[in-house]
Design a protein around this motif. Structure first.
Motif, PDB file in Angstrom:
ATOM      1  N   VAL A 158       0.842  -1.198   0.000  1.00 17.50           N
ATOM      2  CA  VAL A 158       0.000   0.000   0.000  1.00 17.50           C
ATOM      3  C   VAL A 158       0.876   1.247   0.000  1.00 17.50           C
ATOM      4  O   VAL A 158       2.095   1.168   0.123  1.00 17.50           O
ATOM      5  N   GLY A 159       0.235   2.406  -0.115  1.00 17.99           N
ATOM      6  CA  GLY A 159       0.992   3.659  -0.085  1.00 17.99           C
ATOM      7  C   GLY A 159       0.181   4.830  -0.585  1.00 17.99           C
ATOM      8  O   GLY A 159      -1.035   4.740  -0.788  1.00 17.99           O
ATOM      9  N   THR A 160       0.868   5.924  -0.806  1.00 22.18           N
ATOM     10  CA  THR A 160       0.249   7.183  -1.179  1.00 22.18           C
ATOM     11  C   THR A 160      -0.519   7.117  -2.495  1.00 22.18           C
ATOM     12  O   THR A 160      -0.196   6.312  -3.378  1.00 22.18           O
ATOM     13  N   VAL A 217       5.038  -0.692   2.557  1.00 22.07           N
ATOM     14  CA  VAL A 217       4.517   0.660   2.325  1.00 22.07           C
ATOM     15  C   VAL A 217       5.600   1.427   1.578  1.00 22.07           C
ATOM     16  O   VAL A 217       6.624   1.779   2.149  1.00 22.07           O
ATOM     17  N   THR A 218       5.372   1.704   0.311  1.00 22.08           N
ATOM     18  CA  THR A 218       6.453   2.284  -0.487  1.00 22.08           C
ATOM     19  C   THR A 218       6.576   3.803  -0.366  1.00 22.08           C
ATOM     20  O   THR A 218       7.640   4.358  -0.628  1.00 22.08           O
ATOM     21  N   TYR A 264       7.758  -3.142   5.891  1.00 20.92           N
ATOM     22  CA  TYR A 264       8.923  -2.714   5.117  1.00 20.92           C
ATOM     23  C   TYR A 264       8.577  -1.459   4.313  1.00 20.92           C
ATOM     24  O   TYR A 264       7.421  -1.222   3.961  1.00 20.92           O
ATOM     25  N   THR A 265       9.607  -0.691   4.012  1.00 22.16           N
ATOM     26  CA  THR A 265       9.449   0.464   3.139  1.00 22.16           C
ATOM     27  C   THR A 265      10.688   0.554   2.265  1.00 22.16           C
ATOM     28  O   THR A 265      11.573  -0.307   2.332  1.00 22.16           O
ATOM     29  N   GLY A 298      12.710   2.895  14.412  1.00 20.34           N
ATOM     30  CA  GLY A 298      12.959   1.459  14.442  1.00 20.34           C
ATOM     31  C   GLY A 298      11.717   0.603  14.363  1.00 20.34           C
ATOM     32  O   GLY A 298      11.758  -0.603  14.652  1.00 20.34           O
ATOM     33  N   LEU A 299      10.597   1.190  13.951  1.00 19.18           N
ATOM     34  CA  LEU A 299       9.337   0.446  13.902  1.00 19.18           C
ATOM     35  C   LEU A 299       9.137  -0.285  12.570  1.00 19.18           C
ATOM     36  O   LEU A 299       8.444  -1.301  12.517  1.00 19.18           O
ATOM     37  N   ILE A 300       9.698   0.262  11.510  1.00 22.94           N
ATOM     38  CA  ILE A 300       9.611  -0.403  10.213  1.00 22.94           C
ATOM     39  C   ILE A 300      11.006  -0.484   9.601  1.00 22.94           C
ATOM     40  O   ILE A 300      11.904   0.271   9.979  1.00 22.94           O
TER      41      ILE A 300
END
Length: 255
Positions: free
Chosen positions: A39-41, A147-148, A171-172, A190-192
């Motif tokens: 998902v993402g913007t 999430v890109t 991940y991103t 440090g959450l993703i």
């Protein structure tokens, strides 16, 4: 024709409450396959478009189903890159409504070849809370969340929160300063986790299906337009007509 799902989806047990009803159109066998949510913007930059496409396309070649929310931007890119046969779209309204309208052709294609899901009956229009619930279902279906791109006040951040609450890895992709501030802040905390090496990341999900065409691999390498015409003249014209590629600065980019 809208149908009601009549079997339990174990992945949805991670939701705060298992949906009372789930409606679908398409191929429910996709639910039994390995799945990843992307998902993402709604307004990705060109770099995000390119990397999102590569991630979804390459994961699909590894026989992984791509799950997203059928919105414009990152969602649509993910569905298109995976191919209608290899994607699940979760929407925030009744399945008789094609929303957003700009993605109606994409939604039609997924209905026929992939799978469309909703927890809302026909006639139900999208509202703010239905998008939030849609996000939770998208996240629950995937073993991880990618999430890109997401801004600081993006609705996508609710998806990240759901994933973290479910204990899923998020991940991103790395961005420049002042871009995708929503994900960059969470990386800093440090959450993703950022994906620094795409090939290494992709290889953790297996090898590419050998049946995939040489042309797909070639197109995803962003070749020079003139060189591509020499190798695959008619096919390139077909991809242009189908709006599956665009030409930018003399290079081919998949959509």
């Amino acid at each position: 024709m809208t149908k009601q799902l009549n079997f339990h989806i174990k992945e949805l047990d991670s939701m705060k409450k298992y949906p009372n009803e789930i409606f679908y159109k398409g191929n429910t066998s996709l639910l039994r396959k390995r799945k990843i949510s992307i998902v993402g913007t709604r307004k990705p930059n060109s770099y995000t478009k390119q990397i999102t496409h590569k991630l979804a396309n390459e994961l699909s070649k590894r026989e992984i189903i791509i799950v997203s929310g059928a919105a414009i931007g990152v969602d649509a890119i993910s569905h298109n890159a995976a191919g209608s046969l290899n994607t699940i779209a979760v929407i925030a309204n009744g399945l008789d409504i094609k929303y957003p309208a700009i993605n109606s052709k994409l939604i039609d294609s997924i209905e026929k070849e992939g799978l469309i899901l909703s927890t809302y009956k026909d006639g139900e229009k999208p509202r703010n809370y239905t998008f939030v619930h849609r996000n939770e279902l998208v996240v629950a279906l995937g073993e991880i969340l990618i999430v890109t791109q997401a801004d600081e006040k993006s609705g996508t951040l609710t998806s990240i929160n759901y994933a973290l609450e479910m204990g899923k890895k998020v991940y991103t992709i790395p961005h420049r300063l002042n871009e995708s501030l929503g994900t960059q802040k969470l990386v800093e905390e440090g959450l993703i986790e950022p994906i620094y090496n795409l090939d290494k990341f992709l290889d953790t999900f297996g090898t590419i299906n050998k049946n995939d065409s040489e042309l797909d691999t070639y197109i995803n390498s962003f070749p020079l337009y003139e060189e591509a015409l020499k190798k695959y003249k008619e096919k390139i014209f077909e991809l242009e007509l189908e709006e599956r590629i665009i030409i930018e600065n003399g290079y081919i980019k998949p959509i």
